[in-house]
Write a protein that holds these residues in place. Structure first.
Motif, mmCIF file in Angstrom:
data_model
loop_
_atom_site.group_PDB
_atom_site.id
_atom_site.type_symbol
_atom_site.label_atom_id
_atom_site.label_comp_id
_atom_site.label_asym_id
_atom_site.label_seq_id
_atom_site.Cartn_x
_atom_site.Cartn_y
_atom_site.Cartn_z
ATOM 1 N N PHE A 103 0.856 -1.187 0.000
ATOM 2 C CA PHE A 103 0.000 0.000 0.000
ATOM 3 C C PHE A 103 0.891 1.235 0.000
ATOM 4 C CE2 PHE A 103 -1.961 -3.558 1.954
ATOM 5 C CZ PHE A 103 -3.271 -3.553 1.514
ATOM 6 N N ILE A 104 0.852 1.989 -1.091
ATOM 7 C CA ILE A 104 1.659 3.197 -1.199
ATOM 8 C C ILE A 104 0.821 4.371 -0.681
ATOM 9 C CG2 ILE A 104 2.994 4.697 -2.722
ATOM 10 C CD1 ILE A 104 3.227 2.323 -4.654
ATOM 11 N N ALA A 105 1.222 4.887 0.471
ATOM 12 C CA ALA A 105 0.528 6.024 1.088
ATOM 13 C C ALA A 105 1.544 7.136 1.314
ATOM 14 C CB ALA A 105 -0.121 5.597 2.409
ATOM 15 N N ALA A 106 2.299 7.412 0.262
ATOM 16 C CA ALA A 106 3.475 8.268 0.376
ATOM 17 C C ALA A 106 3.197 9.736 0.112
ATOM 18 C CB ALA A 106 4.559 7.773 -0.586
ATOM 19 N N LYS A 165 2.432 12.750 -12.242
ATOM 20 C CA LYS A 165 3.207 12.319 -11.076
ATOM 21 C C LYS A 165 2.352 11.688 -9.976
ATOM 22 C CE LYS A 165 6.964 15.632 -11.761
ATOM 23 N NZ LYS A 165 7.817 16.670 -11.128
ATOM 24 N N GLN A 166 1.192 11.183 -10.353
ATOM 25 C CA GLN A 166 0.341 10.465 -9.409
ATOM 26 C C GLN A 166 0.022 9.088 -9.968
ATOM 27 O OE1 GLN A 166 -2.509 13.781 -9.497
ATOM 28 N NE2 GLN A 166 -2.451 13.777 -7.266
ATOM 29 N N LEU A 167 -0.194 8.141 -9.060
ATOM 30 C CA LEU A 167 -0.481 6.773 -9.474
ATOM 31 C C LEU A 167 -1.955 6.625 -9.816
ATOM 32 C CD1 LEU A 167 1.608 4.895 -6.762
ATOM 33 C CD2 LEU A 167 2.206 5.235 -9.169
ATOM 34 N N VAL A 168 -2.235 6.114 -10.984
ATOM 35 C CA VAL A 168 -3.609 5.897 -11.430
ATOM 36 C C VAL A 168 -4.144 4.638 -10.754
ATOM 37 C CG1 VAL A 168 -5.100 5.437 -13.409
ATOM 38 C CG2 VAL A 168 -3.166 7.026 -13.630
ATOM 39 N N VAL A 169 -5.307 4.747 -10.117
ATOM 40 C CA VAL A 169 -5.894 3.602 -9.415
ATOM 41 C C VAL A 169 -7.340 3.396 -9.848
ATOM 42 C CG1 VAL A 169 -4.421 3.919 -7.383
ATOM 43 C CG2 VAL A 169 -6.681 4.977 -7.444
ATOM 44 N N GLN A 170 -7.845 2.195 -9.552
ATOM 45 C CA GLN A 170 -9.248 1.901 -9.766
ATOM 46 C C GLN A 170 -10.037 2.480 -8.587
ATOM 47 O OE1 GLN A 170 -9.753 -2.340 -10.440
ATOM 48 N NE2 GLN A 170 -7.747 -2.457 -11.415
ATOM 49 N N PRO A 171 -11.022 3.322 -8.832
ATOM 50 C CA PRO A 171 -11.719 3.995 -7.719
ATOM 51 C C PRO A 171 -12.364 3.050 -6.731
ATOM 52 C CG PRO A 171 -12.278 5.016 -9.828
ATOM 53 C CD PRO A 171 -11.522 3.770 -10.146
ATOM 54 N N GLU A 172 -12.807 1.876 -7.187
ATOM 55 C CA GLU A 172 -13.534 0.978 -6.287
ATOM 56 C C GLU A 172 -12.626 0.206 -5.337
ATOM 57 O OE1 GLU A 172 -12.692 -1.420 -10.035
ATOM 58 O OE2 GLU A 172 -13.228 0.650 -9.505
ATOM 59 N N SER A 173 -11.311 0.162 -5.635
ATOM 60 C CA SER A 173 -10.390 -0.630 -4.815
ATOM 61 C C SER A 173 -9.086 0.080 -4.492
ATOM 62 C CB SER A 173 -10.051 -1.939 -5.527
ATOM 63 O OG SER A 173 -9.340 -1.663 -6.737
ATOM 64 N N CYS A 174 -8.794 1.159 -5.211
ATOM 65 C CA CYS A 174 -7.516 1.880 -5.108
ATOM 66 C C CYS A 174 -6.321 0.996 -5.474
ATOM 67 C CB CYS A 174 -7.325 2.491 -3.725
ATOM 68 S SG CYS A 174 -8.458 3.864 -3.432
ATOM 69 N N GLU A 175 -6.584 -0.038 -6.306
ATOM 70 C CA GLU A 175 -5.506 -0.858 -6.827
ATOM 71 C C GLU A 175 -4.880 -0.149 -8.017
ATOM 72 O OE1 GLU A 175 -4.910 -5.616 -7.071
ATOM 73 O OE2 GLU A 175 -6.606 -4.814 -8.204
ATOM 74 N N THR A 176 -3.561 -0.202 -8.099
ATOM 75 C CA THR A 176 -2.836 0.421 -9.202
ATOM 76 C C THR A 176 -2.924 -0.475 -10.436
ATOM 77 O OG1 THR A 176 -0.731 -0.640 -8.693
ATOM 78 C CG2 THR A 176 -1.240 1.416 -7.521
ATOM 79 N N SER A 177 -2.109 -0.183 -11.415
ATOM 80 C CA SER A 177 -2.083 -0.997 -12.637
ATOM 81 C C SER A 177 -1.477 -2.368 -12.394
ATOM 82 C CB SER A 177 -1.299 -0.266 -13.732
ATOM 83 O OG SER A 177 -0.002 0.088 -13.279
ATOM 84 N N GLU A 178 -0.933 -2.605 -11.189
ATOM 85 C CA GLU A 178 -0.381 -3.909 -10.830
ATOM 86 C C GLU A 178 -1.230 -4.536 -9.733
ATOM 87 O OE1 GLU A 178 2.085 -5.782 -11.919
ATOM 88 O OE2 GLU A 178 2.838 -4.421 -13.459
ATOM 89 N N ALA A 179 -1.624 -5.791 -9.915
ATOM 90 C CA ALA A 179 -2.448 -6.479 -8.922
ATOM 91 C C ALA A 179 -1.713 -6.594 -7.589
ATOM 92 C CB ALA A 179 -2.810 -7.876 -9.430
ATOM 93 N N GLY A 180 -2.449 -6.360 -6.512
ATOM 94 C CA GLY A 180 -1.867 -6.472 -5.174
ATOM 95 C C GLY A 180 -1.078 -5.268 -4.735
ATOM 96 N N LEU A 181 -1.035 -4.241 -5.574
ATOM 97 C CA LEU A 181 -0.311 -3.014 -5.246
ATOM 98 C C LEU A 181 -1.316 -1.862 -5.242
ATOM 99 C CD1 LEU A 181 2.486 -1.761 -4.719
ATOM 100 C CD2 LEU A 181 2.733 -1.461 -7.172
ATOM 101 N N PHE A 182 -1.525 -1.271 -4.077
ATOM 102 C CA PHE A 182 -2.553 -0.260 -3.894
ATOM 103 C C PHE A 182 -1.903 1.101 -3.608
ATOM 104 C CE2 PHE A 182 -4.059 -4.402 -2.671
ATOM 105 C CZ PHE A 182 -5.314 -4.495 -3.238
ATOM 106 N N ALA A 183 -2.646 2.167 -3.867
ATOM 107 C CA ALA A 183 -2.163 3.515 -3.571
ATOM 108 C C ALA A 183 -3.316 4.320 -2.991
ATOM 109 C CB ALA A 183 -1.620 4.193 -4.826
#
Length: 350
Positions: free
Chosen positions: A118-121, A274-292
């Motif tokens: 989980f990237i909360a940087a 400069k921001q990570l694109v995520v799926q709004p329903e899960s906050c998962e990034t373009s890589e499975a298991g990696l959230f932001a």
């Protein structure tokens, strides 16, 4: 290669600001223990580093609290889940292993193998903006500092705060309000006009300048004067271009923090401005298991508010539980009624 075995974990949270701390809490409610990394030496992220004493008015259920108070409350809230903290180190590498876990390395040489990350940087790892004067490093941290941890440590001294925006004004007022204030307090800025998003703080510091409690010095540092290994004064150019000297005992550089996205930009994740694109329903990034979550992510309708970071961390925790326990039904439970959640929180059933 290091001989130290990697730390294996179900969840690794990168960033210990409000969103990161709330991520730990929500993971805990899902029965998921977390490891936490932060580049700063303390919890709280930008909130604790920049404006610990600024009032916040938009946290639900808290009509007003300071940044420091909010961080303390969040720490108290995550305590039942006992996250392991790795502070003062930043993430340098992230790569997918053959077993789909994430191998994460830090600047301190620590390595993790995490099933979810989980990237909360925020907007990146914060580094203080430095005063670029030759030889200044020799006086750090004894006389030149980029943090104000204990205002009382400067009692009876001549302190120069360099800066003219929110951070410098906040530090000047904290020094002024200290039970043991400096003997002299100067605010050094490149121009006479100070800037702040807090009208009350600006009014207070201007009143202190008018009353002679703070000396406003207008000028641009150009050099240092030292004697017997101690910094004695700053050399300045005033607005007319004339050389001046400003004596001091301590220099607090309050030029703000510079967010550095750092290696996040090199991890091959989908990004936008400069921001990570995520799926709004899960906050998962373009890589499975990696959230932001928090300010580091973006999606349609994104708002950079602490409240929104809390919501995103909640969605990410539920999504991570589905990743970690794909065959388990995940019913929505409430802390008011669920015996399971009350056991996790360490409170007696109501």
């Amino acid at each position: 290669m290091s001989d130290i075995a990697p730390i294996e974990t179900d969840a690794l949270v990168i960033g210990a600001g409000p969103a990161g701390l709330w991520q730990v809490f929500q993971l805990g409610l899902q029965g998921i223990a977390a490891q936490v990394i932060d580049a700063l030496p303390h919890l709280g992220g930008q909130l604790a580093e920049l404006y610990p004493d600024k009032p916040i008015y938009d946290i639900p259920g808290l009509p007003v609290c300071t940044g420091r108070e909010l961080v303390q409350r969040l720490q108290q809230q995550v305590r039942p889940f006992a996250p392991t903290l790795h502070l003062g180190q930043s993430v340098t590498t992230l790569q997918r292993e053959a077993d789909q876990r994430w191998r994460v390395g830090t600047s301190a040489g620590t390595t993790f193998l995490a099933r979810t990350v989980f990237i909360a940087a925020g907007v990146g790892a914060f580094q203080p903006k430095r005063l670029k004067l030759e030889g200044i490093e020799a006086f750090e941290p004894a006389q030149v500092q980029h943090r104000l941890d204990d205002p009382a440590a400067f009692a009876g001294r001549h302190v120069v705060v360099h800066g003219g925006d929110d951070l410098a004004i906040d530090w000047a007022l904290r020094l002024l309000d200290s039970p043991a204030p400096p003997a002299r307090l100067s605010l050094l800025h490149r121009r006479e006009v100070l800037g702040s998003d807090d009208p009350a703080a600006l009014e207070r510091v201007q009143a202190a300048i008018a009353a002679g409690r703070i000396a406003l010095v207008v000028g641009q540092p150009t050099g240092l004067r030292a004697q017997a290994g101690r910094l004695q004064a700053l050399e300045l150019l005033d607005p007319q271009g004339l050389p001046q000297t400003l004596a001091l005992d301590h220099l607090l550089v309050a030029l703000g923090l510079s967010p550095r996205l750092g290696p996040v930009a090199d991890w091959g994740l989908a990004m936008e401005r400069k921001q990570l694109v995520v799926q709004p329903e899960s906050c998962e990034t373009s890589e499975a298991g990696l959230f932001a979550v928090g300010d580091i992510n973006t999606y349609p309708g994104k708002k950079k508010l602490i409240l929104c970071g809390f919501h995103e961390a909640t969605l990410a925790a539920f999504a991570a539980a589905a990743v970690l326990r794909p065959d388990e039904r995940l019913p929505l439970q409430y802390t008011t009624t669920s015996p399971r959640l009350k056991r996790l929180l360490g409170v007696a059933p109501g």
